[in-house]
Design an enzyme around this catalytic site. Structure first.
Site, PDB file in Angstrom:
ATOM      1  N   ARG A 232       0.855  -1.183   0.000  1.00  0.00           N
ATOM      2  CA  ARG A 232       0.000   0.000   0.000  1.00  0.00           C
ATOM      3  C   ARG A 232       0.893   1.235   0.000  1.00  0.00           C
ATOM      4  NH1 ARG A 232      -3.252  -3.045  -1.465  1.00  0.00           N
ATOM      5  NH2 ARG A 232      -5.259  -3.587  -0.544  1.00  0.00           N
ATOM      6  N   GLU A 261      -4.456   6.611  -6.547  1.00  0.00           N
ATOM      7  CA  GLU A 261      -4.515   5.741  -7.731  1.00  0.00           C
ATOM      8  C   GLU A 261      -5.705   6.139  -8.590  1.00  0.00           C
ATOM      9  OE1 GLU A 261      -4.358   1.640  -6.472  1.00  0.00           O
ATOM     10  OE2 GLU A 261      -2.457   1.929  -5.449  1.00  0.00           O
ATOM     11  N   HIS A 278      -0.655  -1.076  -9.793  1.00  0.00           N
ATOM     12  CA  HIS A 278      -1.360  -1.923  -8.808  1.00  0.00           C
ATOM     13  C   HIS A 278      -1.875  -3.217  -9.469  1.00  0.00           C
ATOM     14  CE1 HIS A 278      -3.368  -1.747  -4.641  1.00  0.00           C
ATOM     15  NE2 HIS A 278      -3.172  -3.012  -5.005  1.00  0.00           N
TER      16      HIS A 278
END
Ligand code: 8YV
Length: 310
Positions: A232, A261, A278
């Site tokens: 994270r 994001e 991601h």
């Protein structure tokens, strides 16, 4: 008159793209599926707009906070993934919303990507690939992994899977995790500070919303180390990371998770930073496994699973 179908919102924009089977299973259970119209992570406002009338969400990384839950009629949040940092668990419990997740499914996919990106970062593959795509013949000297010291921050499923993949490289493995007091085989347990002072590679495999590597910890890193973060963004102080790169304290970094994001921040300007959007869990095998589990978890929580029919 038949009852209106139960409506389910799909958070992850990629849901069903690796394989349509999870979507088909939702529809076969008689649920009405509402797509994410934005095809990216939903914001709080978008959730507030989309959730009225929705009973369950197949959840990605969108902010499922108290305000969103309190304004909804949600009965179940079924996360496609292991991390629960985007879900306010306390609020969910108070509001009677069941929360499910898929803790085992991403392990292999994330661990393999971590190893791949570590080797890539050390040998500067990303840099050379970008050069050659711009028709520049640019040979970079990198580093080998064999014999180096690697610190695993977090010794849960993914941290331990990375440790197993690193075995053939004869690295010295250090590990720190406040929840672990018995050293797993092949790993020396150290404090975070001891590990940061010794490691050539620091790999984050933890959860949470607060920095583990704040400015103080980043200042303790052994000069020339590499940082990997497939966990994270919030686990690393963004400004501190930029400063550590500027000062050459960090020789490079790979990030798969970000503070915001989609990410378009300052690290996009660093040649020695490898960036992926991601995608730790984005292997076809993992997506199918996670999405099927998330559907089954949702059906079970709604009492619609085959074996919950008495
Ligand atoms: C995302 C992840 O959940 O497992 C996690 O916690 O970060 C990822 O697997 C997934 O990509 C959302 O679709």
């Amino acid at each position: 008159m038949s009852a209106a179908p139960i409506k389910i919102l799909l958070g992850p924009s990629s849901f069903g793209s690796a394989d349509p089977a999870p979507l088909e299973r939702l529809k076969a259970a008689g649920l009405e599926v509402v797509d994410n119209p934005f095809k990216r992570k939903l914001t709080q406002q978008e959730l507030l707009d989309l959730l009225p009338g929705i009973t369950g969400i197949i959840a990605g990384l969108e902010p499922l906070n108290r305000a969103v839950m309190a304004a909804s009629q949600l009965k179940v949040i079924s996360r496609v993934g292991v991390g629960l940092n985007n879900v306010d668990l306390e609020a969910a419990a108070e509001l009677g919303i069941a929360v499910r997740y898929t803790p085992d499914a991403p392990t292999i996919a994330v661990a393999e990507l971590t190893l791949g990106c570590l080797l890539n970062l050390l040998r500067r593959v990303g840099e050379m690939d970008r050069s050659l795509h711009a028709c520049r013949w640019n040979k970079c000297v990198g580093y080998q992994l064999t014999g180096r010291t690697v610190l695993l921050v977090g010794l849960g499923r993914i941290g331990l899977a990375v440790a197993r993949l690193l075995e053939p490289f004869r690295v010295r493995l250090l590990g720190c995790d406040p929840a672990v007091d018995q050293a797993p085989a092949g790993i020396e347990l150290v404090s975070l500070q001891e590990g940061l002072a010794q490691a050539d590679v620091i790999s984050l495999h933890a959860s949470g919303t607060e920095p583990i590597l704040g400015p103080g910890e980043l200042a303790d890193i052994k000069p020339g180390a590499f940082l990997l973060n497939p966990s994270r963004g919030e686990l690393v102080d963004e400004q501190g990371l930029v400063a550590a790169l500027d000062q050459g304290r960090l020789a490079g970094a790979w990030l798969d998770a970000f503070w915001r994001e989609p990410y378009d921040g300052p690290l996009t300007g660093y040649e020695n930073v490898l960036l992926t959007p991601h995608v730790g869990s984005y292997s076809a095998e993992c997506r199918l496994d996670m999405e099927m589990q998330a559907v089954d978890n949702l059906l079970e929580a709604l009492g619609l699973a085959k074996d919950s029919e008495a």
